[in-house]
Design a protein around this motif. Structure first.
Motif, PDB file in Angstrom:
ATOM      1  N   LEU A  12       2.089  -7.407   2.868  1.00  0.00           N
ATOM      2  CA  LEU A  12       2.043  -6.507   4.011  1.00  0.00           C
ATOM      3  C   LEU A  12       1.012  -6.983   5.027  1.00  0.00           C
ATOM      4  N   ALA A  16       2.067  -7.814   8.702  1.00  0.00           N
ATOM      5  CA  ALA A  16       1.503  -7.017   9.798  1.00  0.00           C
ATOM      6  C   ALA A  16       0.730  -7.897  10.765  1.00  0.00           C
ATOM      7  N   VAL A  22       8.383  -7.783   6.026  1.00  0.00           N
ATOM      8  CA  VAL A  22       7.806  -8.085   4.713  1.00  0.00           C
ATOM      9  C   VAL A  22       8.780  -8.891   3.864  1.00  0.00           C
ATOM     10  N   THR A  56       0.284   0.777   4.651  1.00  0.00           N
ATOM     11  CA  THR A  56       1.370   0.688   5.630  1.00  0.00           C
ATOM     12  C   THR A  56       0.949  -0.179   6.806  1.00  0.00           C
ATOM     13  N   VAL A  57       1.933  -0.602   7.580  1.00  0.00           N
ATOM     14  CA  VAL A  57       1.648  -1.365   8.789  1.00  0.00           C
ATOM     15  C   VAL A  57       0.883  -0.495   9.785  1.00  0.00           C
TER      16      VAL A  57
END
Length: 70
Positions: A12, A16, A22, A56-57
């Motif tokens: 990730l 990112a 991903v 998370t992104v």
């Protein structure tokens, strides 16, 4: 720390940072690991240890864009 917990963070983090998907990162890492005879696996392990773990992104972007000094 468990390696299993960190691996998704590495994928990730790379995705990112480079604004990639991903699944593309996972595929490229797998193919390059096969073509380099495992040398990329060593570099990937280093990334696992160096990159921050973010779920998370959006969380990555929030941390990236936050002011560094209050």
């Amino acid at each position: 720390m468990h390696i299993r917990r960190l691996r998704p963070g590495a994928r990730l983090g790379v995705a990112a940072y480079g604004e990639f998907r991903v699944d593309w990162v996972r595929t490229v890492v797998l193919l390059l690991t096969l073509f380099t005879g495992g040398l990329l696996a060593v570099a990937y392990l280093v990334l696992i240890l160096v990159l921050p773990v973010v779920p998370t992104v959006a969380e990555y972007e929030r941390r990236r864009d936050a002011p560094r000094y209050p």
